[in-house]
Write a protein that holds these residues in place. Structure first.
Motif, PDB file in Angstrom:
ATOM      1  N   PHE A   4       0.827  -1.212   0.000  1.00  9.53           N
ATOM      2  CA  PHE A   4       0.000   0.000   0.000  1.00  9.53           C
ATOM      3  C   PHE A   4       0.862   1.263   0.000  1.00  9.53           C
ATOM      4  O   PHE A   4       0.440   2.309   0.488  1.00  9.53           O
ATOM      5  N   LYS A   7      -0.688   4.462  -1.173  1.00 10.59           N
ATOM      6  CA  LYS A   7      -2.108   4.621  -0.836  1.00 10.59           C
ATOM      7  C   LYS A   7      -2.315   5.429   0.449  1.00 10.59           C
ATOM      8  O   LYS A   7      -1.578   5.268   1.423  1.00 10.59           O
ATOM      9  N   ILE A   9      -5.027   5.945   3.347  1.00 17.25           N
ATOM     10  CA  ILE A   9      -6.140   5.166   3.887  1.00 17.25           C
ATOM     11  C   ILE A   9      -6.708   5.859   5.112  1.00 17.25           C
ATOM     12  O   ILE A   9      -5.984   6.149   6.071  1.00 17.25           O
ATOM     13  N   ALA A  31       1.308   1.925   3.846  1.00 20.59           N
ATOM     14  CA  ALA A  31       0.305   2.964   3.556  1.00 20.59           C
ATOM     15  C   ALA A  31       0.531   4.215   4.397  1.00 20.59           C
ATOM     16  O   ALA A  31       1.180   4.169   5.453  1.00 20.59           O
ATOM     17  N   ASP A  85      -7.500   7.171  -0.973  1.00 25.70           N
ATOM     18  CA  ASP A  85      -7.702   6.002  -1.838  1.00 25.70           C
ATOM     19  C   ASP A  85      -8.667   4.998  -1.219  1.00 25.70           C
ATOM     20  O   ASP A  85      -9.402   4.318  -1.928  1.00 25.70           O
ATOM     21  N   TYR A 134     -10.652   5.921  -8.992  1.00 27.56           N
ATOM     22  CA  TYR A 134     -10.165   4.826  -8.139  1.00 27.56           C
ATOM     23  C   TYR A 134     -10.689   5.010  -6.705  1.00 27.56           C
ATOM     24  O   TYR A 134     -10.665   6.122  -6.173  1.00 27.56           O
TER      25      TYR A 134
END
Ligand code: NAI
Length: 247
Positions: A4, A7, A9, A31, A85, A134
């Motif tokens: 990740f 990304k 989150i 992430a 994301d 996305y």
């Protein structure tokens, strides 16, 4: 494996319990994680516990029942980290009482956090996900939302409601490459379960084919799978993480 790495989150209710475990899990996988939680003290404790060299984690004090606070948190997250994301709508509360005893307040508080909170956060992050083409939205339901539970009319209504929202949003948002799924945990050993009498817990363990309570990590692992590229063609699903207690 830093799967990740690129990304961002957002985990609501990430200050404790399952959410906290998910924060650790996603940080380990590289992430950037932003906790949105109403409990600032707990959130800051969690941040200092989970942060390690090189990991990017942040806390924002957000009451998810308040649409303005959620909107501000969305803007602040995007401003600071560029994008959102993955949204994990994990924050949830219980106010248990049978229908004979439940107060209007106990009904409304649970509806506000477990249902309206999910709606507020989802509605707020969606425009940006649509622009980017996305997104991953993961909603925390419960086995109680699938099968009901004595003394949890309010909680069951919200956790079933979250499943309806999940399926509807999966249909509406699929064309934007946004997946929407729900996780339905069984009995997971967190603070929430500590309010349940030991006798009832032992009964639950006995009824569970895997003969144990779930762990926060069991649920966090499922969040991670649903957020990953491996789950790219899964949407509108409800994944039970319950040791087979419901079959
Ligand atoms: P927890 O009580 O340990 O953590 C919930 C977190 O949500 C807390 O940090 C709390 O401050 C936060 N929160 C509560 N209201 C909020 C609000 N209005 N705005 C922002 N944050 C708020 O609970 P746990 O056990 O980790 O549960 C997480 C999710 O999993 C919940 O949605 C719960 O309903 C669900 N679940 C839990 C099960 C269990 O056995 N623990 C079983 C099935 C579902």
């Amino acid at each position: 494996m830093k799967r990740f790495k690129d990304k961002v989150i957002v985990i609501t209710g990430g200050a404790s319990g399952i959410g906290k475990s998910a924060v650790s899990r996603f940080l380990r996988d590289g992430a950037t994680v932003v906790i949105w939680d109403v409990n600032e003290a707990q959130g800051q404790d969690t941040l200092s516990e989970v942060r390690s060299n090189g990991s990017i984690a942040d806390f924002m004090k957000v009451n998810t029942t308040n649409p303005e606070e959620v909107e501000q948190a969305t803007l602040a997250t995007i401003q600071k980290f560029g994008q959102i994301d993955v949204l994990i709508n994990n924050a949830g509360i219980t106010r248990d009482a049978t229908i004979k005893k439940i107060t209007y307040n106990e009904w409304q508080q649970v509806i506000d956090v477990n249902l309206t909170g999910v709606f507020n956060c989802t509605r707020s992050v969606i425009p940006q996900m649509i622009d980017k083409g996305y997104g991953r939205i993961i909603n925390t339901s419960s086995v109680v939302g699938l099968y009901g539970n004595f003394g949890q009319v309010n909680y069951a209504a919200t956790k079933s409601g979250v499943i309806g929202m999940t399926k509807t949003l999966a249909k509406e948002l699929g064309k934007h490459n946004i997946t929407v799924n729900a996780v339905a945990p069984g009995f997971i050993a967190t603070e929430m379960v500590k309010t349940i009498p030991e006798k009832v817990i032992n009964l639950m363990i006995d009824k569970t084919p895997l003969k144990r309570l779930g762990t926060p990590e069991d649920v966090a692992n499922t969040y991670a799978f649903l957020a990953s590229d491996e789950a790219a063609f899964i949407s509108g699903a409800v994944i039970s993480v319950d040791g087979a207690v419901t079959i």
